[in-house]
Design a protein around this motif. Structure first.
Motif, PDB file in Angstrom:
ATOM      1  N   UNK A  66       0.836  -1.195   0.000  1.00 63.61           N
ATOM      2  CA  UNK A  66       0.000   0.000   0.000  1.00 63.61           C
ATOM      3  C   UNK A  66       0.876   1.251   0.000  1.00 63.61           C
ATOM      4  N   UNK A  67       0.488   2.219  -0.806  1.00 61.05           N
ATOM      5  CA  UNK A  67       1.203   3.497  -0.841  1.00 61.05           C
ATOM      6  C   UNK A  67       0.895   4.357   0.381  1.00 61.05           C
ATOM      7  N   UNK A  68      -0.177   4.022   1.099  1.00 63.14           N
ATOM      8  CA  UNK A  68      -0.567   4.848   2.247  1.00 63.14           C
ATOM      9  C   UNK A  68      -0.213   4.212   3.591  1.00 63.14           C
ATOM     10  N   UNK A  69       0.194   2.961   3.593  1.00 63.38           N
ATOM     11  CA  UNK A  69       0.573   2.279   4.838  1.00 63.38           C
ATOM     12  C   UNK A  69       1.973   2.749   5.251  1.00 63.38           C
ATOM     13  N   UNK A  70       2.110   3.403   6.417  1.00 65.80           N
ATOM     14  CA  UNK A  70       3.415   3.948   6.816  1.00 65.80           C
ATOM     15  C   UNK A  70       4.538   2.908   6.860  1.00 65.80           C
ATOM     16  N   UNK A  71       4.258   1.705   7.342  1.00 63.33           N
ATOM     17  CA  UNK A  71       5.297   0.672   7.418  1.00 63.33           C
ATOM     18  C   UNK A  71       5.748   0.239   6.028  1.00 63.33           C
ATOM     19  N   UNK A  72       4.818   0.176   5.107  1.00 61.43           N
ATOM     20  CA  UNK A  72       5.174  -0.189   3.733  1.00 61.43           C
ATOM     21  C   UNK A  72       6.059   0.887   3.111  1.00 61.43           C
ATOM     22  N   UNK A  73       5.675   2.140   3.301  1.00 61.88           N
ATOM     23  CA  UNK A  73       6.481   3.233   2.747  1.00 61.88           C
ATOM     24  C   UNK A  73       7.871   3.255   3.380  1.00 61.88           C
ATOM     25  N   UNK A  74       7.939   3.017   4.691  1.00 55.04           N
ATOM     26  CA  UNK A  74       9.237   3.005   5.373  1.00 55.04           C
ATOM     27  C   UNK A  74      10.116   1.874   4.834  1.00 55.04           C
ATOM     28  N   UNK A  75       9.534   0.711   4.625  1.00 55.57           N
ATOM     29  CA  UNK A  75      10.278  -0.416   4.066  1.00 55.57           C
ATOM     30  C   UNK A  75      10.811  -0.067   2.678  1.00 55.57           C
ATOM     31  N   UNK A  76       9.963   0.530   1.866  1.00 52.06           N
ATOM     32  CA  UNK A  76      10.376   0.902   0.508  1.00 52.06           C
ATOM     33  C   UNK A  76      11.522   1.917   0.554  1.00 52.06           C
ATOM     34  N   UNK A  77      11.410   2.909   1.433  1.00 54.24           N
ATOM     35  CA  UNK A  77      12.464   3.923   1.523  1.00 54.24           C
ATOM     36  C   UNK A  77      13.768   3.333   2.033  1.00 54.24           C
TER      37      UNK A  77
END
Length: 150
Positions: A66-77
């Motif tokens: 998900x683009x809006x899930x903070x943990x997903x975005x943190x993992x991607x970054x």
């Protein structure tokens, strides 16, 4: 030819340009079962090195995040954005990018640890400190692993 797994440990020296010789047994796994290249990213105090085919599996799963899930975005970054494809030179070395060397505090003595479908790249002193901690809690680790069915 055996299973396509990275096993064992090997100590090497990073040269002044940041190049690292990959042990023959790891190169053979790559050459016999994968593309002869590596994708390297960061994970805590070490780097992780993946054959491109194994890295692609991670990317395919990450594309579903998900683009809006903070943990997903943190993992991607943290994990995905730091990944760099590294090709071998004619002497069997890879050039580890400076920001990744700095992230893992890689200076000279480096330990490579095979962990099946990828391997870890550690500063030797950092590895030694982690192994000591792991030895101190070995019984708890083994009990946990027994609970997983291993």
């Amino acid at each position: 030819m055996g299973k396509p797994y990275f096993r064992g440990q090997s100590i090497h020296r990073l040269d002044a340009k940041g190049r690292l010789r990959i042990p023959t047994k790891f190169r053979e796994v790559l050459q016999n079962h994968y593309t002869d290249a590596l994708v390297i990213t960061r994970m805590g105090e070490c780097l992780l090195a993946y054959p491109p085919e194994e890295w692609e599996k991670i990317e395919n799963k990450a594309r579903e995040f998900s683009q809006v899930q903070p943990e997903h975005r943190a993992f991607m970054r943290y994990f995905i954005s730091s990944a760099e494809e590294c090709e071998f030179d004619n002497q069997g070395r890879i050039l580890i990018p400076p920001f990744l060397r700095e992230e893992a505090n890689l200076t000279q003595d480096v330990l490579l640890a095979g962990v099946l479908t990828n391997f870890e790249i550690w500063n030797k002193s950092t590895w030694d400190a982690h192994i000591k901690l792991d030895k101190d809690s070995y019984q708890k680790i083994m009990e946990f692993m027994a609970g997983t069915g291993l």
